[in-house]
Design an enzyme around this catalytic site. Structure first.
Site, PDB file in Angstrom:
ATOM      1  N   THR B  15     -39.537 -18.219 -63.651  1.00 30.01           N
ATOM      2  CA  THR B  15     -39.042 -16.980 -63.042  1.00 30.01           C
ATOM      3  C   THR B  15     -38.635 -15.956 -64.100  1.00 30.01           C
ATOM      4  OG1 THR B  15     -38.199 -18.343 -61.247  1.00 30.01           O
ATOM      5  CG2 THR B  15     -37.389 -16.084 -61.369  1.00 30.01           C
ATOM      6  N   VAL B  16     -37.717 -16.346 -64.987  1.00 26.87           N
ATOM      7  CA  VAL B  16     -37.205 -15.377 -65.956  1.00 26.87           C
ATOM      8  C   VAL B  16     -38.260 -15.075 -67.021  1.00 26.87           C
ATOM      9  CG1 VAL B  16     -35.369 -14.851 -67.603  1.00 26.87           C
ATOM     10  CG2 VAL B  16     -34.833 -16.138 -65.534  1.00 26.87           C
ATOM     11  N   GLU B 130     -27.185 -12.659 -74.359  1.00 27.65           N
ATOM     12  CA  GLU B 130     -26.620 -11.780 -73.321  1.00 27.65           C
ATOM     13  C   GLU B 130     -26.971 -12.263 -71.924  1.00 27.65           C
ATOM     14  OE1 GLU B 130     -24.442  -9.590 -71.764  1.00 27.65           O
ATOM     15  OE2 GLU B 130     -24.717  -8.389 -73.580  1.00 27.65           O
ATOM     16  N   VAL B 133     -24.843 -15.009 -69.521  1.00 30.22           N
ATOM     17  CA  VAL B 133     -23.645 -14.749 -68.719  1.00 30.22           C
ATOM     18  C   VAL B 133     -23.854 -13.522 -67.835  1.00 30.22           C
ATOM     19  CG1 VAL B 133     -21.165 -14.304 -68.736  1.00 30.22           C
ATOM     20  CG2 VAL B 133     -22.177 -15.693 -70.549  1.00 30.22           C
ATOM     21  N   GLY B 135     -26.189 -12.499 -65.885  1.00 28.13           N
ATOM     22  CA  GLY B 135     -27.530 -11.910 -65.759  1.00 28.13           C
ATOM     23  C   GLY B 135     -27.690 -10.571 -66.427  1.00 28.13           C
ATOM     24  N   GLY B 188     -33.202 -18.610 -50.632  1.00 28.34           N
ATOM     25  CA  GLY B 188     -33.502 -18.805 -52.054  1.00 28.34           C
ATOM     26  C   GLY B 188     -32.345 -18.481 -52.972  1.00 28.34           C
ATOM     27  N   ASP B 202     -22.000 -24.109 -63.118  1.00 30.33           N
ATOM     28  CA  ASP B 202     -22.693 -22.948 -63.675  1.00 30.33           C
ATOM     29  C   ASP B 202     -21.677 -21.895 -64.133  1.00 30.33           C
ATOM     30  OD1 ASP B 202     -25.171 -21.120 -63.877  1.00 30.33           O
ATOM     31  OD2 ASP B 202     -23.867 -20.005 -62.508  1.00 30.33           O
ATOM     32  N   LYS B 206     -20.649 -20.320 -68.077  1.00 30.33           N
ATOM     33  CA  LYS B 206     -20.539 -18.902 -68.433  1.00 30.33           C
ATOM     34  C   LYS B 206     -19.130 -18.569 -68.914  1.00 30.33           C
ATOM     35  CE  LYS B 206     -24.028 -17.843 -64.921  1.00 30.33           C
ATOM     36  NZ  LYS B 206     -24.167 -17.541 -63.481  1.00 30.33           N
ATOM     37  N   GLY B 303     -31.649 -13.427 -60.956  1.00 29.39           N
ATOM     38  CA  GLY B 303     -32.906 -12.800 -60.569  1.00 29.39           C
ATOM     39  C   GLY B 303     -33.776 -12.569 -61.780  1.00 29.39           C
TER      40      GLY B 303
END
Lengths: 437, 437
Positions: B15-16, B130, B133, B135, B188, B202, B206, B303
């Protein structure tokens, strides 16, 4: 940690200047742990002897700013005098002498930034100006570096604390503009001459800077459309709230196919937007990037220590880049100097927004029909209407409308037609509305 | 603009990874105008052939990550595989080969960051993170550089979008946790196994990173106190709202004289706080600096494209610093490596907060007196109480209390005593409360 401390020259020991001295003194150890070397003010210029709660005996103090910018021991000059002159002359002289400059002077950057940055490029020095926009909020850094992967679509900001304080008080306490202004002056939030704040000139300085960094265009303060908040009534604030909106004095800049929008004016924004809930003297800037979507940056936009926080952050950046090849530093306006593009700034008439309209109508049949017909002929459709019953013994009734989006010049024509009707008393109040989507 | 494009190696085309390829392609011209040179992905490793809406024929694609990190043409490696292995081994190999690294891998940095940064320092390269943390929000840059003049007092963040979506839906629609979780999975927003998100792991990754940058301490993920949101009921959400609070899954880190607080748990915060109004999948981090006061950073925390926005911003930073003396770059953890201090992390029992308590009491006289006496003996004073009338045919009545601030171990002792009372049914729900002042 073996490096010698960097010596700083300071121009101006007023509110922010004293703040910078305090920040560097109080957080000296932590700043040194971050920057890798000490940062000390060695030479300062002030018209009056400073009154500071800390020991300043190690600082050489003069009344002559040029003694500071010509001091060969000084590597970085902090300009905190404000205004155009002598700030401009001193900054240009510091640059010519090969010194880096940190400034909080929004007026200077917005009006003379193009000249200043060209001089800085020529002499291989950096001019840093984080404190010039939104005080302590690191918005320049966020926009210039943090969002550098994005095509910026628009930015909108509450970037004048005085104006936001006044509008917040009007809403929360149902008070009138002039009454709150007096209070703001008593609290020290507004100057004796509040023109710069309430007429949007201060916000226009800051918005001009944000727009250049967002879009890679030269600074064009003179083309920024500016409208103040003094004509906003508490009724407008209340009607906006009844319709689900807040009125904020917003700076808006947007890149369109036709050119750049650059405008400061009162604006209705939906109350569910986070930025609509930024109250009191606080500032916030909302930025829309094509990849990241919306991000928002919030904090204190003024005050000695918040502004000094930004000044000293710049100083640390500059100290870290003292040995960096000038071509590899972050460009002043985010884009490399040779790729700045002078996109046109759109005149206000060519800008499209939705509108809030308030008018006073004679309480006679057919008024609403005539008004909506005039709007319809101009291609303006109506989104919502509030029509109040007239009070006892009053023959006039307020009509409030929200319209869909339309070009400002069409709206102006429609308003002129409505104002010419014998069933409409006085002028029509119109406030632009942005959904910020 | 005369410089040759920088060649990038990419590990992971999920995805990323696909997002990063798209950002670099779609905004190539604007990125080049900012960075002063082109940035191109020349070599990528993926287990499966990528499906991308853009032409990737110029990218050499392999299944072997080591081929990428050993490629002599590659200057910077982007690690977007996630998890501990093989990410750790690949990153260390890239560093050993003198390549800079950009990663979005919060688990890797939180757990192995100390080792990774030591290796990077030894080899004179940068590891940028960067995207690890919050996004797309440039919070690392803001905290590490933008607020560098401040002594950071605390930071509090909504740094898991899944958890915030669930709590927002519970409040807005009066729904139960388990019901909303199923919806979040269907949309999702939550994984098939949602443990990492809803149990706070998670967020703890962060928060660990934020704490190190805020305070100049090594990364101590293993000492982060972590509590999830699955025990929060819709009643808790409603009672909190009736008392003027919102429940958020907050990561909180604070520097005290005794040591560092590092904790992720559900938290009541006053609804007038801006961060209480951050809804849905959005993230926000509130930071308190001694000079700047509170600043807040808001945006998309996850995202493909928002996260890639942060990855590519890091890449631009790294490209700009390719020729910089490593000692003058921004330190990985904000403070110079030789001035990191290993301040103690406080156990949760030593932490002081206010509390929300909910218990089910038999509807008999004297219950409230016994409960308040137990709290009083533990030195806990009560700020507000809601006592509901029992419903028809029900012999038990909920009691809701807000307390003043108290050490967690005192509260635990008082709760144990209250739970042992025969007039109290089942266990006492306690949720910490922070005023964020």
């Amino acid at each position: 940690m073996g490096l010698k401390p960097v010596k700083i020259g300071l121009l101006g020991l007023g509110t922010v200047g004293s703040g910078a001295v305090q920040v560097l003194s109080r957080n000296a150890r932590e700043i040194c742990r971050r920057a890798g070397r000490g940062i000390v003010i060695s030479h300062a210029a002030a018209l009056e002897p400073p009154k500071l709660p800390i020991d300043t005996s190690a600082i050489k103090i003069t009344q002559d700013g040029f003694a500071v910018v010509n001091d060969p021991d000084v590597s970085v000059v902090i300009e905190l005098i404000g205004g155009y002159q002598p700030a401009l002359e001193l900054v240009l002289k510091a640059i010519e002498n090969g010194k880096h400059v940190v400034t909080a002077n929004k007026a200077l950057i917005a009006r003379h930034g193009n000249e200043i940055f060209a001089a800085a490029q020529k002499h291989g020095v950096t001019v840093a100006f984080e404190a010039a926009v939104a005080g302590g909020i690191p918005i320049i850094k966020a926009l210039r570096e943090g969002l550098a992967a994005n095509h910026i679509e628009w930015a909108a900001g509450i970037i004048n604390g005085t104006g936001n304080f006044i509008l917040t008080e009007m809403r929360e306490k149902g008070r009138d503009f002039s009454e709150v202004l007096v209070e703001a002056q008593a609290l020290g939030y507004a100057e004796a001459d509040p023109t710069f704040d309430i007429e949007g000139i201060d916000a226009a300085h800051k918005l001009t800077i944000l727009a250049s960094i967002a879009f890679g265009i030269p600074l064009h303060f003179e083309r920024c459309y500016t409208e103040g908040i003094s004509h906003i009534t508490r009724d407008d604030v209340a009607y906006a709230e009844a319709l689900g909106y807040r009125i904020k004095h917003l700076g808006v800049t947007r890149k369109t196919q036709q050119g750049i929008e650059l405008r400061v004016h009162p604006t209705l924004i939906p109350e569910r937007c986070l930025i609509a809930n930024v109250n009191g003297v606080m500032n916030a800037v909302l930025v829309k990037g094509d990849m990241v979507g919306q991000t928002l940056y919030y904090g204190a936009g003024a005050g000695a220590l918040p502004t000094a926080s930004a000044v000293v952050a710049d100083l640390i950046d500059v100290v870290r880049s003292l040995t960096t090849d000038p071509n590899n530093r972050v460009p002043h306006l985010a884009f490399q100097p040779d790729s700045i593009k002078d996109d046109p700034i759109l005149p206000i008439g060519d800008i499209e927004t939705a509108y809030y309209l308030r008018m006073l109508a004679e309480d006679v049949p057919g008024v609403m029909g005539r008004v909506t017909t005039a709007l319809g002929r101009a291609g303006i459709s109506i989104e919502a209407v509030i029509q109040k019953e007239p009070s006892e013994g009053v023959a006039q009734v307020p009509i409030i409308m929200l319209t869909h989006r339309v070009h400002e010049k069409q709206m102006q024509a429609a308003i002129a037609e409505i104002e010419s009707m014998d069933c409409i008393a006085g002028s029509v109040t119109r406030i632009r509305l942005e959904n910020l989507e």
